[in-house]
Design a protein around this motif. Structure first.
Motif, PDB file in Angstrom:
ATOM      1  N   LEU A   1     158.184  34.369  80.048  1.00  0.00           N
ATOM      2  CA  LEU A   1     159.361  33.496  80.013  1.00  0.00           C
ATOM      3  C   LEU A   1     159.120  32.294  79.107  1.00  0.00           C
ATOM      4  O   LEU A   1     160.016  31.863  78.372  1.00  0.00           O
ATOM      5  N   VAL A   2     157.908  31.760  79.148  1.00  0.00           N
ATOM      6  CA  VAL A   2     157.562  30.655  78.255  1.00  0.00           C
ATOM      7  C   VAL A   2     157.555  31.129  76.804  1.00  0.00           C
ATOM      8  O   VAL A   2     158.050  30.440  75.903  1.00  0.00           O
ATOM      9  N   ALA A   3     157.007  32.322  76.563  1.00  0.00           N
ATOM     10  CA  ALA A   3     156.980  32.869  75.204  1.00  0.00           C
ATOM     11  C   ALA A   3     158.396  33.083  74.670  1.00  0.00           C
ATOM     12  O   ALA A   3     158.664  32.867  73.482  1.00  0.00           O
ATOM     13  N   MET A   4     159.310  33.510  75.532  1.00  0.00           N
ATOM     14  CA  MET A   4     160.706  33.677  75.107  1.00  0.00           C
ATOM     15  C   MET A   4     161.322  32.334  74.739  1.00  0.00           C
ATOM     16  O   MET A   4     162.065  32.225  73.746  1.00  0.00           O
ATOM     17  N   GLU A   5     161.026  31.308  75.520  1.00  0.00           N
ATOM     18  CA  GLU A   5     161.517  29.970  75.184  1.00  0.00           C
ATOM     19  C   GLU A   5     160.933  29.511  73.853  1.00  0.00           C
ATOM     20  O   GLU A   5     161.648  28.980  72.990  1.00  0.00           O
ATOM     21  N   ARG A   6     159.650  29.740  73.658  1.00  0.00           N
ATOM     22  CA  ARG A   6     159.017  29.349  72.400  1.00  0.00           C
ATOM     23  C   ARG A   6     159.579  30.159  71.227  1.00  0.00           C
ATOM     24  O   ARG A   6     159.699  29.652  70.108  1.00  0.00           O
ATOM     25  N   GLU A   7     159.907  31.421  71.482  1.00  0.00           N
ATOM     26  CA  GLU A   7     160.512  32.246  70.439  1.00  0.00           C
ATOM     27  C   GLU A   7     161.871  31.662  70.035  1.00  0.00           C
ATOM     28  O   GLU A   7     162.239  31.689  68.856  1.00  0.00           O
ATOM     29  N   ARG A   8     162.588  31.125  71.011  1.00  0.00           N
ATOM     30  CA  ARG A   8     163.876  30.488  70.688  1.00  0.00           C
ATOM     31  C   ARG A   8     163.665  29.215  69.875  1.00  0.00           C
ATOM     32  O   ARG A   8     164.504  28.873  69.029  1.00  0.00           O
ATOM     33  N   TRP A   9     162.561  28.508  70.113  1.00  0.00           N
ATOM     34  CA  TRP A   9     162.274  27.315  69.311  1.00  0.00           C
ATOM     35  C   TRP A   9     162.047  27.660  67.847  1.00  0.00           C
ATOM     36  O   TRP A   9     162.248  26.822  66.966  1.00  0.00           O
ATOM     37  N   THR A  10     161.599  28.884  67.583  1.00  0.00           N
ATOM     38  CA  THR A  10     161.337  29.302  66.203  1.00  0.00           C
ATOM     39  C   THR A  10     162.384  30.313  65.733  1.00  0.00           C
ATOM     40  O   THR A  10     162.092  31.207  64.937  1.00  0.00           O
ATOM     41  N   ASN A  11     163.596  30.155  66.228  1.00  0.00           N
ATOM     42  CA  ASN A  11     164.688  31.045  65.844  1.00  0.00           C
ATOM     43  C   ASN A  11     165.308  30.559  64.532  1.00  0.00           C
ATOM     44  O   ASN A  11     166.393  29.992  64.495  1.00  0.00           O
TER      45      ASN A  11
END
Length: 539
Positions: free
Chosen positions: A283-293
């Motif tokens: 879930l944290v990785a998904m949030e971080r992936e959104r930061w680098t969208n």
């Protein structure tokens, strides 16, 4: 019972036959009553949006016309699309919305004020969802001082205007990250949720170390846990046999551990991590992936701090990879997370010692012995080399120390023989190092913050291959001069320094890494405070 209502509905009865679909009953008003009701509705929207700056700006520009609470097919389509998206927010690891409460309140509107408030609430929900699923729920810089990544969020006013003018379902579908990694993380999320619902991975392993040939209850627990994790076929073996050894090696490879097939303390600790904790990492990785969208560059450099690797990515495929050493896990030396653009490399670099290192590490040494660190040169404000025997270093403090410290180019230089520059205010770059032995370590957090590369020459060749027919010769021609030489990159290369404890490769299982700086624990706590939750277990 409602009567004498205008077409734009100050009093509306909502009845949902399905999510987001509504049937509205109303009567046509007299002209004066309609004007009065519309004015009242506009006033209620203005009041409800007063504290929602971007939402208020949209309605001011829109003359306070509703986009949700009207009776048109367009309004109904927007409601349906929003409710559908919100019902699936948890798929993205976003905070859940109580849709049943919202639908109940929509079905029981009794005043213009309530209707205006609902209009604004739906717009606010859209903005929150759109920003959250597109660029993240959290503001990175508020989580940890080392997360200096800037996130370019969509403006709420623009979100509403674009949504109102678009196909609602298609607009909402376009918001999540398109990177393949995000989809793979979503699949891992679902897999882990199913695992949790079915009781997890079983009993943890109670042993400090297990190795091939051993037997006993701890080996059985290890065997069973590896089976449930998918690393081992079902087996009745009570001995640490070759199949268990192979499974342990694969587990170690997937978790950044030395893959020797021996379940030492570090391996057992990782095997005993619960699926709930792994899910939190996803879930944290998904949030971080959104930061680098954002567009990362057809060619870019990807440095994952927790993985201790630096990669060159071309067209989505890794074309070069090397081990890295990152900043120590102390307050002022942890490597920050950010993106920038590599512009050039410097061969035979001079090391301009950062002032923080000069004053915190070298000044105390010079006070004890003026001839300490003799391989370094002290430079005064006029650029002259300082003779140490003429200086009383005990008179200086960290603030008053007047000299710069430099190390001339050489194979012993702290930067090695090449550094790769993406100028940034954090003074972080990639470079060679004479300390080659550190790359054999499992955990490689030893630098002052910059990223050291195990194979810097090959890294340089790969970068130069885009502009030289013989990149190795180009590099060594400059190296052999033994003079500091800058080679500009004709095509600048984006560099992304990230921190991912869950990584989903195109092939194979999701890989997990340790939270070496404790940053993901902070991100997860913040996500929980924002309303993100792990699934409840039935029974």
């Amino acid at each position: 019972m409602t009567k004498n209502l205008p077409a734009r509905a100050p009093f509306v009865t909502f009845a949902f036959a399905a999510i987001g679909a509504a049937v509205l009953s109303f009567s046509s008003p007299a002209p004066v009553a309609a004007q009065s009701s519309v004015s009242a509705f506009a006033q209620s929207v203005a009041e409800a949006a007063a504290r929602e700056g971007e939402v208020a700006a949209f309605y001011r520009a829109n003359a306070y016309q509703p986009i949700w609470t009207g009776t048109s097919a367009e309004d109904m389509a927007r409601r349906k699309a929003l409710f559908m998206a919100l019902s699936k927010a948890s798929d993205h690891g976003l905070p859940a919305v109580d849709l049943e409460d919202l639908k109940a309140r929509m079905a029981n509107v009794t005043s213009v004020r309530q209707l205006g408030a609902l209009e604004v609430e739906l717009s606010t929900l859209l903005v929150d969802y759109a920003q959250g699923v597109n660029t993240g729920v959290l503001t990175p810089s508020k989580i940890d001082s080392g997360i200096v990544r800037k996130v370019d969020r969509k403006d709420g006013t623009d979100i509403l205007a674009t949504f109102a003018a678009s196909s609602p379902a298609e607009y909402l579908k376009s918001l999540p990250p398109r990177h393949a990694e995000y989809g793979r993380l979503m699949r891992e999320k679902l897999r882990l949720e199913e695992t949790i619902q079915h009781g997890g991975w079983g009993k943890t392993v109670s042993a400090k170390k297990l190795k091939p040939g051993q037997s006993g209850d701890a080996v059985i627990a290890l065997r069973n846990r590896l089976v449930r994790m998918g690393y081992l076929n079902r087996s009745a073996s009570r001995t640490y046999d070759a199949s268990i050894q192979k499974a342990v090696q694969q587990f170690q490879a997937d978790h950044g551990l030395t893959d020797d097939g021996v379940a030492g303390a570090g391996t057992i600790a990782e095997i005993n991590v619960s699926p709930e904790k792994r899910l939190a990492s996803v879930l944290v990785a998904m949030e971080r992936e959104r930061w680098t969208n954002f567009e990362r560059g057809a060619r870019h450099v990807w440095v994952n701090l927790t993985d201790f690797t630096a990669k060159i990515v071309d067209g989505g495929a890794v074309t070069f990879q090397t081990r890295s050493v990152i900043g120590k896990n102390v307050s002022d030396q942890r490597s920050p997370e950010f993106s920038d653009v590599m512009e050039h490399m410097v061969i035979n670099p001079t090391w301009n010692v950062p002032r923080s290192i000069a004053t915190k590490e070298y000044l105390p040494m010079l006070k004890k012995n003026p001839n300490a660190v003799s391989h370094l040169k002290l430079i005064d404000s006029r650029g002259r080399v300082v003779k140490r025997d003429a200086v009383d270093f005990t008179q200086f403090t960290a603030r008053s120390f007047p000299f710069a410290i430099k190390q001339a180019p050489s194979s012993r230089n702290a930067l090695g023989l090449v550094k790769f520059m993406f100028p940034n205010k954090h003074n972080i770059y990639l470079h060679d190092t004479p300390s080659k032995s550190l790359f054999a370590r499992e955990v490689r957090a030893f630098s002052h913050g910059c990223i050291r590369l195990s194979d810097p020459f090959d890294f340089a060749y790969a970068l130069l291959a885009k502009q030289s027919s013989n990149p190795k010769a180009t590099f060594h021609k400059a190296l052999d001069t033994r003079r500091e030489t800058q080679i500009d990159l004709e095509q600048h290369v984006p560099v992304h320094i990230v921190y991912r404890t869950a990584v989903a490769p195109a092939k194979g299982r999701v890989n997990y890494r340790r939270d070496i700086y404790g940053r993901d624990a902070k991100v997860w706590a913040a996500l929980q405070n924002a309303g993100v939750a792990l699934p409840a277990v039935d029974g």
